[in-house]
Motif scaffolding. Structure first.
Motif, PDB file in Angstrom:
ATOM      1  N   TYR A  40       0.867  -1.186   0.000  1.00  0.00           N
ATOM      2  CA  TYR A  40       0.000   0.000   0.000  1.00  0.00           C
ATOM      3  C   TYR A  40       0.898   1.228   0.000  1.00  0.00           C
ATOM      4  O   TYR A  40       1.644   1.451   0.960  1.00  0.00           O
ATOM      5  CB  TYR A  40      -0.888  -0.020   1.242  1.00  0.00           C
ATOM      6  CG  TYR A  40      -1.937   1.060   1.272  1.00  0.00           C
ATOM      7  CD1 TYR A  40      -3.226   0.806   0.822  1.00  0.00           C
ATOM      8  CD2 TYR A  40      -1.646   2.326   1.759  1.00  0.00           C
ATOM      9  CE1 TYR A  40      -4.205   1.787   0.857  1.00  0.00           C
ATOM     10  CE2 TYR A  40      -2.611   3.314   1.790  1.00  0.00           C
ATOM     11  CZ  TYR A  40      -3.886   3.037   1.340  1.00  0.00           C
ATOM     12  OH  TYR A  40      -4.852   4.008   1.375  1.00  0.00           O
ATOM     13  N   ASN A  42       1.037   5.434  -0.875  1.00  0.00           N
ATOM     14  CA  ASN A  42       0.352   6.686  -1.208  1.00  0.00           C
ATOM     15  C   ASN A  42       1.077   7.473  -2.295  1.00  0.00           C
ATOM     16  O   ASN A  42       0.497   8.360  -2.903  1.00  0.00           O
ATOM     17  CB  ASN A  42       0.213   7.576   0.028  1.00  0.00           C
ATOM     18  CG  ASN A  42      -0.730   6.989   1.044  1.00  0.00           C
ATOM     19  OD1 ASN A  42      -0.361   6.073   1.760  1.00  0.00           O
ATOM     20  ND2 ASN A  42      -1.941   7.485   1.097  1.00  0.00           N
ATOM     21  N   ASP A  90      -6.366   7.995   0.905  1.00  0.00           N
ATOM     22  CA  ASP A  90      -6.854   6.625   1.057  1.00  0.00           C
ATOM     23  C   ASP A  90      -8.080   6.393   0.177  1.00  0.00           C
ATOM     24  O   ASP A  90      -8.230   5.324  -0.413  1.00  0.00           O
ATOM     25  CB  ASP A  90      -7.193   6.334   2.522  1.00  0.00           C
ATOM     26  CG  ASP A  90      -5.953   6.305   3.412  1.00  0.00           C
ATOM     27  OD1 ASP A  90      -4.836   6.096   2.896  1.00  0.00           O
ATOM     28  OD2 ASP A  90      -6.114   6.496   4.633  1.00  0.00           O
ATOM     29  N   ARG A  94      -8.427   3.628  -2.741  1.00  0.00           N
ATOM     30  CA  ARG A  94      -9.511   2.631  -2.721  1.00  0.00           C
ATOM     31  C   ARG A  94     -10.261   2.648  -4.058  1.00  0.00           C
ATOM     32  O   ARG A  94     -10.656   1.584  -4.559  1.00  0.00           O
ATOM     33  CB  ARG A  94     -10.455   2.899  -1.542  1.00  0.00           C
ATOM     34  CG  ARG A  94     -11.480   1.812  -1.300  1.00  0.00           C
ATOM     35  CD  ARG A  94     -10.790   0.497  -0.911  1.00  0.00           C
ATOM     36  NE  ARG A  94     -11.745  -0.565  -0.746  1.00  0.00           N
ATOM     37  CZ  ARG A  94     -11.868  -1.294   0.362  1.00  0.00           C
ATOM     38  NH1 ARG A  94     -11.090  -1.082   1.385  1.00  0.00           N
ATOM     39  NH2 ARG A  94     -12.767  -2.235   0.418  1.00  0.00           N
TER      40      ARG A  94
END
Length: 185
Positions: A40, A42, A90, A94
């Motif tokens: 994950y 960013n 986030d 998603r």
């Protein structure tokens, strides 16, 4: 006719899943599983695990693919800003995951007709492989598919591990193979 599940179909499936705690659990498990395998991020990073480096962000979101850059534009994200180091929220990550999952799910259903009739772990393993490999590479697993169609989970598991993919992703392949193998009789 589109070869990918439409946004409306996907939303309808997700709405149905919201009515069932079991489906919510399945969806959350799949998200955690894929996120655990892909990571994950960013900010953009260079994935060097394959033959050539791939600019990536979020949960395995391949920025080299033009259709993915088009998707970013459709949700008001400028790919050039991402390349320059823009950090995504986030929520944006998603959205990208859901976009990629729709494609992976569609491809998995084409790879293994009747996918939803298989044990949940087998479904999640094939969807995860599809997410990781993409349609073209997934469809090279012909012997895996043949074994799955015969419900020969032991053989399918062996075929998954007998691949270049398994040597590249190591732990992921072993985990997914074991998810299939545990249904062998």
């Amino acid at each position: 006719m589109s070869s990918t599940v439409t946004t409306q179909e996907f939303a309808k499936d997700r709405a149905k899943s919201k009515r069932s705690p079991e489906m919510i659990s399945y969806s959350n498990d799949l998200y955690s599983q894929i996120k655990g395998h892909e990571g994950y991020f960013n900010k953009m990073y260079i994935d060097e695990s394959g033959k050539k480096p791939v600019r990536t962000i979020g949960i395995g979101f391949n920025l080299e693919e033009e259709n993915n850059r088009d998707f970013l534009r459709s949700i008001d994200i400028d790919p050039e800003e991402v390349f320059a180091g823009k950090e995504l929220s986030d929520k944006e990550i998603r959205q990208m995951y859901n976009h990629s999952l729709r494609i992976a799910y569609t491809d998995a259903k084409k790879f293994l007709p009747g996918l939803t009739s298989y044990p949940r772990d087998v479904q999640k393993a094939i969807i995860d492989m599809s997410f990781n490999l993409g349609r073209n590479k997934l469809f090279k697993f012909k012997k895996t598919r043949e074994a799955l169609e015969k419900k020969d989970y032991n053989e399918a598991s062996k075929e998954m591990m007998d691949s270049l993919w398994a040597t590249q992703v190591k732990g992921r392949a072993k985990k997914l193979s074991n998810m299939v193998k545990k249904h062998a009789k």
